[in-house]
Design a protein around this motif. Structure first.
Motif, mmCIF file in Angstrom:
data_model
loop_
_atom_site.group_PDB
_atom_site.id
_atom_site.type_symbol
_atom_site.label_atom_id
_atom_site.label_comp_id
_atom_site.label_asym_id
_atom_site.label_seq_id
_atom_site.Cartn_x
_atom_site.Cartn_y
_atom_site.Cartn_z
ATOM 1 N N GLU A 33 0.844 -1.050 -0.055
ATOM 2 C CA GLU A 33 0.030 0.215 -0.078
ATOM 3 C C GLU A 33 0.798 1.321 0.029
ATOM 4 O OE1 GLU A 33 -2.512 -0.177 3.346
ATOM 5 O OE2 GLU A 33 -4.068 -1.320 2.360
ATOM 6 N N ASN A 34 0.497 2.366 -0.612
ATOM 7 C CA ASN A 34 0.977 3.517 -0.544
ATOM 8 C C ASN A 34 0.094 4.384 0.126
ATOM 9 O OD1 ASN A 34 3.602 3.651 -2.552
ATOM 10 N ND2 ASN A 34 2.106 2.306 -3.285
ATOM 11 N N GLN A 35 0.477 5.602 0.944
ATOM 12 C CA GLN A 35 -0.262 6.538 1.668
ATOM 13 C C GLN A 35 -0.432 7.885 0.908
ATOM 14 O OE1 GLN A 35 -1.424 5.278 4.502
ATOM 15 N NE2 GLN A 35 -0.294 3.443 4.034
ATOM 16 N N LEU A 36 -1.687 8.239 0.908
ATOM 17 C CA LEU A 36 -1.908 9.458 0.295
ATOM 18 C C LEU A 36 -2.468 10.468 1.428
ATOM 19 C CD1 LEU A 36 -4.046 8.020 -2.831
ATOM 20 C CD2 LEU A 36 -1.511 8.635 -2.554
ATOM 21 N N THR A 37 -2.219 11.609 1.246
ATOM 22 C CA THR A 37 -2.918 12.702 2.048
ATOM 23 C C THR A 37 -3.297 14.109 1.153
ATOM 24 O OG1 THR A 37 -0.543 13.869 2.368
ATOM 25 C CG2 THR A 37 -1.161 12.095 3.956
ATOM 26 N N GLY A 38 -4.023 14.698 1.802
ATOM 27 C CA GLY A 38 -4.613 16.058 0.955
ATOM 28 C C GLY A 38 -5.194 16.779 2.022
ATOM 29 N N SER A 91 -5.166 5.256 2.104
ATOM 30 C CA SER A 91 -4.241 4.251 1.627
ATOM 31 C C SER A 91 -4.666 3.638 0.165
ATOM 32 C CB SER A 91 -4.259 2.815 2.618
ATOM 33 O OG SER A 91 -3.803 3.215 3.875
ATOM 34 N N PHE A 92 -3.699 3.742 -0.554
ATOM 35 C CA PHE A 92 -3.803 3.357 -1.958
ATOM 36 C C PHE A 92 -3.508 1.723 -2.244
ATOM 37 C CE2 PHE A 92 -3.661 5.052 -6.325
ATOM 38 C CZ PHE A 92 -3.616 3.919 -7.144
ATOM 39 N N PRO A 93 -4.489 1.050 -2.343
ATOM 40 C CA PRO A 93 -4.073 -0.474 -2.315
ATOM 41 C C PRO A 93 -2.983 -0.741 -3.451
ATOM 42 C CG PRO A 93 -6.256 -0.071 -1.964
ATOM 43 C CD PRO A 93 -5.735 0.950 -2.347
ATOM 44 N N PRO A 94 -2.272 -1.857 -3.348
ATOM 45 C CA PRO A 94 -1.582 -2.150 -4.551
ATOM 46 C C PRO A 94 -2.242 -2.821 -5.861
ATOM 47 C CG PRO A 94 -1.224 -3.860 -2.921
ATOM 48 C CD PRO A 94 -2.200 -2.840 -2.359
ATOM 49 N N THR A 132 -0.320 14.014 -7.770
ATOM 50 C CA THR A 132 -1.863 13.737 -7.401
ATOM 51 C C THR A 132 -2.226 12.304 -8.142
ATOM 52 O OG1 THR A 132 -2.396 16.039 -7.328
ATOM 53 C CG2 THR A 132 -4.104 14.222 -7.709
ATOM 54 N N TYR A 133 -2.806 11.520 -7.356
ATOM 55 C CA TYR A 133 -3.078 10.097 -7.697
ATOM 56 C C TYR A 133 -4.658 9.943 -7.392
ATOM 57 C CZ TYR A 133 1.796 8.735 -7.943
ATOM 58 O OH TYR A 133 3.082 8.659 -8.424
ATOM 59 N N ALA A 134 -5.385 10.605 -6.513
ATOM 60 C CA ALA A 134 -6.763 10.370 -6.449
ATOM 61 C C ALA A 134 -7.462 11.755 -6.353
ATOM 62 C CB ALA A 134 -7.049 9.348 -5.277
ATOM 63 N N LEU A 135 -8.797 11.902 -6.442
ATOM 64 C CA LEU A 135 -9.480 12.870 -5.946
ATOM 65 C C LEU A 135 -10.621 12.489 -4.998
ATOM 66 C CD1 LEU A 135 -10.325 14.711 -9.440
ATOM 67 C CD2 LEU A 135 -8.630 15.326 -7.779
ATOM 68 N N ALA A 136 -10.788 13.259 -3.991
ATOM 69 C CA ALA A 136 -11.636 12.902 -2.914
ATOM 70 C C ALA A 136 -12.723 14.021 -2.778
ATOM 71 C CB ALA A 136 -10.940 13.175 -1.579
ATOM 72 N N GLN A 137 -14.120 13.461 -2.496
ATOM 73 C CA GLN A 137 -15.316 14.105 -2.278
ATOM 74 C C GLN A 137 -16.245 13.107 -1.669
ATOM 75 O OE1 GLN A 137 -16.664 17.367 -5.139
ATOM 76 N NE2 GLN A 137 -18.232 16.163 -5.523
ATOM 77 N N GLY A 138 -17.242 13.849 -0.866
ATOM 78 C CA GLY A 138 -18.350 13.070 -0.459
ATOM 79 C C GLY A 138 -18.807 13.546 0.928
ATOM 80 N N ASN A 139 -19.752 12.836 1.371
ATOM 81 C CA ASN A 139 -20.642 13.164 2.738
ATOM 82 C C ASN A 139 -19.723 12.467 3.675
ATOM 83 O OD1 ASN A 139 -22.721 14.523 1.517
ATOM 84 N ND2 ASN A 139 -23.716 12.813 0.875
ATOM 85 N N VAL A 140 -19.415 13.289 4.788
ATOM 86 C CA VAL A 140 -18.481 12.505 6.159
ATOM 87 C C VAL A 140 -19.588 11.764 7.012
ATOM 88 C CG1 VAL A 140 -16.963 13.215 7.795
ATOM 89 C CG2 VAL A 140 -17.119 14.464 5.732
#
Length: 364
Positions: A33-38, A91-94, A132-140
């Motif tokens: 896995e690789n860790q992503l933050t934003g 966490s970005f799964p392999p 940038t590897y992913a875009l996040a959005q949604g209801n918490v």
């Protein structure tokens, strides 16, 4: 309590090591896995967002509005109690591809009271390389609840300033891996051990009938991929199913200094030793006496302190262990004197310092 705890530790650790599959003992190098933050903004809060002290929240709102053509004066002071600045982690799964989704965790960065009911606006997630590897959005989704009244009383259940968004980020860029292109596969042991690594090499070579596995240390095993192995994934899947007899770990006693928990692994023995353990208790009570003068006298009222000191010592318990005493004998002896976890830690540490404990001490 101590009897139950030690009996549980003994029950879990008895018996010799049993065969396990190779997949339980190793990780495949390059498949992790690789860790992503934003950083992002949560909106739609019911007045539980950041206060005026969080200047970066106001600046983030201005920057967002500018992107939509709404110009705010530079000296404008925003009090957006319905928004909160947050940090996003994932966490970005392999092996994940574009379009697949991953779960994310959202945590308040400022002084927000709660993120319940909020919506995370689109935010990029970056890796350690800054891409940038992913875009996040949604209801918490927040499992905690926080409520407060005007009088200052408040009630908090769990943590209301952090939550999750299931499938809240969409993968936009794949993480490259050389797993499928290298001529060898490297297996990294989760618990490095020379004997376990040697057992893995023998088991793999025996399974394939040719010497394709080798190791030079206690941490990893290199495997040359056969030409007729088919796909790399099928080859690794076959490796994971191989039964391995792991080597037994060295006897160990683990102390948890925060909770007072003591765990003793199987194989711990002691040399001949005599232990005397007691407890010294000192109690100091403070009180005050008021001295009143006689009627019509010239004296003054005085307050005098009085101290009462009491020293008591619980009768020390002396016991002896024979050479090579087993874990069961240690547990039975310590339970017989009603020792607390702190007493147990003191006894085992003393035995270790005296060279009478055949085990490694570890404090966590």
């Amino acid at each position: 309590m101590i009897r139950y705890m030690l009996s549980l530790a003994l029950l879990c650790c008895t018996g010799l090591a049993h065969a396990q599959t190779l997949g339980q003992l190793v990780n495949v190098e390059g498949v992790r896995e690789n860790q992503l933050t934003g950083y992002g903004i949560v909106v739609g809060l019911a007045g539980t967002g950041d206060g005026s002290q969080a200047k970066y929240t106001s600046q983030s709102i201005k920057n967002m509005l500018n992107q939509f053509g709404v110009r705010m004066p530079d000296n404008a002071q925003l009090r957006a109690r319905n928004t909160a600045a947050v940090m996003i982690s994932a966490s970005f799964p392999p092996g994940y591809r574009r379009g697949q989704t991953i779960d994310i965790t959202v945590s308040s960065l400022g002084d927000a009271k709660s993120l319940r009911g909020g919506t995370l606006l689109m935010a990029p997630l970056r890796a350690a390389d800054g891409e940038t590897y992913a875009l996040a959005q949604g209801n918490v989704v927040v499992p905690g609840v926080a409520a407060s009244g005007r009088s200052g009383s408040s009630v908090t259940i769990n943590t209301a300033t952090a939550g999750r968004i299931p499938n809240g980020a969409t993968v936009e860029r794949e993480i490259e891996s050389d797993f499928a292109s290298t001529p060898t596969v490297r297996l990294n042991l989760k618990r490095p051990n020379f004997q376990t690594a040697t057992n893995i090499v023998h088991a793999i070579n025996r399974t394939f009938g040719v010497a394709i596995a080798s190791t030079e240390d206690a941490t990893s095993v290199d495997i040359a991929v056969p030409a007729n192995a088919g796909s790399r994934s099928a080859f690794v899947a076959r490796l994971h199913r191989i039964a391995i007899e792991p080597a037994g770990d060295a006897p160990k006693v683990v102390f948890n200094s925060r909770t007072g928990t003591v765990v003793i692994s199987q194989g711990v023995t002691v040399k001949p030793a005599v232990v005397s353990h007691g407890a010294l208790k000192v109690s100091i009570d403070e009180s005050f006496n008021v001295s009143q003068p006689e009627a019509l006298g010239n004296g003054q009222t005085a307050v005098t302190p009085q101290s009462s000191i009491d020293i008591s010592q619980r009768g020390g318990n002396a016991f002896q262990w024979k050479n090579g005493a087993s874990l069961q004998a240690i547990v039975d002896t310590i339970n017989s004197i009603g020792a607390t976890p702190d007493d147990l830690m003191a006894i085992l540490q003393g035995l270790s310092e005296a060279g009478a404990l055949n085990a490694e001490l570890e404090v966590i």
